[in-house]
Design a protein around this motif. Sequence first.
Motif, PDB file in Angstrom:
ATOM      1  N   ASP A 150      40.946   6.352 -38.494  1.00  0.00           N
ATOM      2  CA  ASP A 150      41.583   7.656 -38.275  1.00  0.00           C
ATOM      3  C   ASP A 150      40.567   8.683 -37.781  1.00  0.00           C
ATOM      4  N   ALA A 194      48.391   1.352 -31.861  1.00  0.00           N
ATOM      5  CA  ALA A 194      49.626   2.137 -31.965  1.00  0.00           C
ATOM      6  C   ALA A 194      49.419   3.391 -32.810  1.00  0.00           C
ATOM      7  N   LYS A 195      48.568   3.314 -33.826  1.00  0.00           N
ATOM      8  CA  LYS A 195      48.274   4.489 -34.654  1.00  0.00           C
ATOM      9  C   LYS A 195      47.583   5.570 -33.828  1.00  0.00           C
ATOM     10  N   TYR A 196      46.683   5.161 -32.948  1.00  0.00           N
ATOM     11  CA  TYR A 196      46.023   6.152 -32.090  1.00  0.00           C
ATOM     12  C   TYR A 196      46.968   6.671 -31.015  1.00  0.00           C
ATOM     13  N   TYR A 197      47.849   5.803 -30.513  1.00  0.00           N
ATOM     14  CA  TYR A 197      48.859   6.288 -29.563  1.00  0.00           C
ATOM     15  C   TYR A 197      49.722   7.355 -30.227  1.00  0.00           C
ATOM     16  N   ALA A 198      50.136   7.126 -31.462  1.00  0.00           N
ATOM     17  CA  ALA A 198      50.946   8.108 -32.190  1.00  0.00           C
ATOM     18  C   ALA A 198      50.170   9.411 -32.367  1.00  0.00           C
ATOM     19  N   LYS A 199      48.907   9.280 -32.663  1.00  0.00           N
ATOM     20  CA  LYS A 199      48.065  10.466 -32.831  1.00  0.00           C
ATOM     21  C   LYS A 199      47.951  11.247 -31.521  1.00  0.00           C
ATOM     22  N   GLY A 204      50.366  11.389 -29.455  1.00  0.00           N
ATOM     23  CA  GLY A 204      51.724  11.807 -29.102  1.00  0.00           C
ATOM     24  C   GLY A 204      52.333  10.939 -28.023  1.00  0.00           C
ATOM     25  N   ASP A 205      51.968   9.674 -28.005  1.00  0.00           N
ATOM     26  CA  ASP A 205      52.406   8.761 -26.951  1.00  0.00           C
ATOM     27  C   ASP A 205      52.887   7.449 -27.581  1.00  0.00           C
ATOM     28  N   THR A 206      53.406   6.571 -26.739  1.00  0.00           N
ATOM     29  CA  THR A 206      53.913   5.272 -27.168  1.00  0.00           C
ATOM     30  C   THR A 206      53.091   4.187 -26.498  1.00  0.00           C
ATOM     31  N   GLU A 253      55.621  -1.061 -26.330  1.00  0.00           N
ATOM     32  CA  GLU A 253      56.820  -0.535 -26.987  1.00  0.00           C
ATOM     33  C   GLU A 253      57.704   0.261 -26.024  1.00  0.00           C
TER      34      GLU A 253
END
Length: 121
Positions: A8, A107-112, A114-116, A120
Amino acid sequence: MTVTRFQDLPLADRDREWDSAAADKRVRKWAGAEEQPNDKYRQAHLWYDADDADEFGAYKLPIADVVGGELKVVPRAVIAAAGVVDGARGGVRIPEDEISRVKAHLAKYYAKMGDTPPWER
């Protein structure tokens, strides 16, 4: 062989260029790992071969750089790593059963960001 633990880490600016070779030099210096990898060096990568953890070549899928003295994830590195994990540039040679864990990490960093992630979409 193992996927690194999700750190994180803070994100660098989205428009920051990604140069993995230059980032590796900065990360080695920051981590005090000029002679061989250590735990701090490992934080900048998504995967490493635990059987050869004392060899720099065992570390794959770098996603972080040292920015302002702090280790940060570079969004363009995340995008590049996601492409490689998804088969771009010939893919990555890691055990097939660890690909899903690497993708979950990304995917966790993509979420951080603000992306997909591409797999997915």
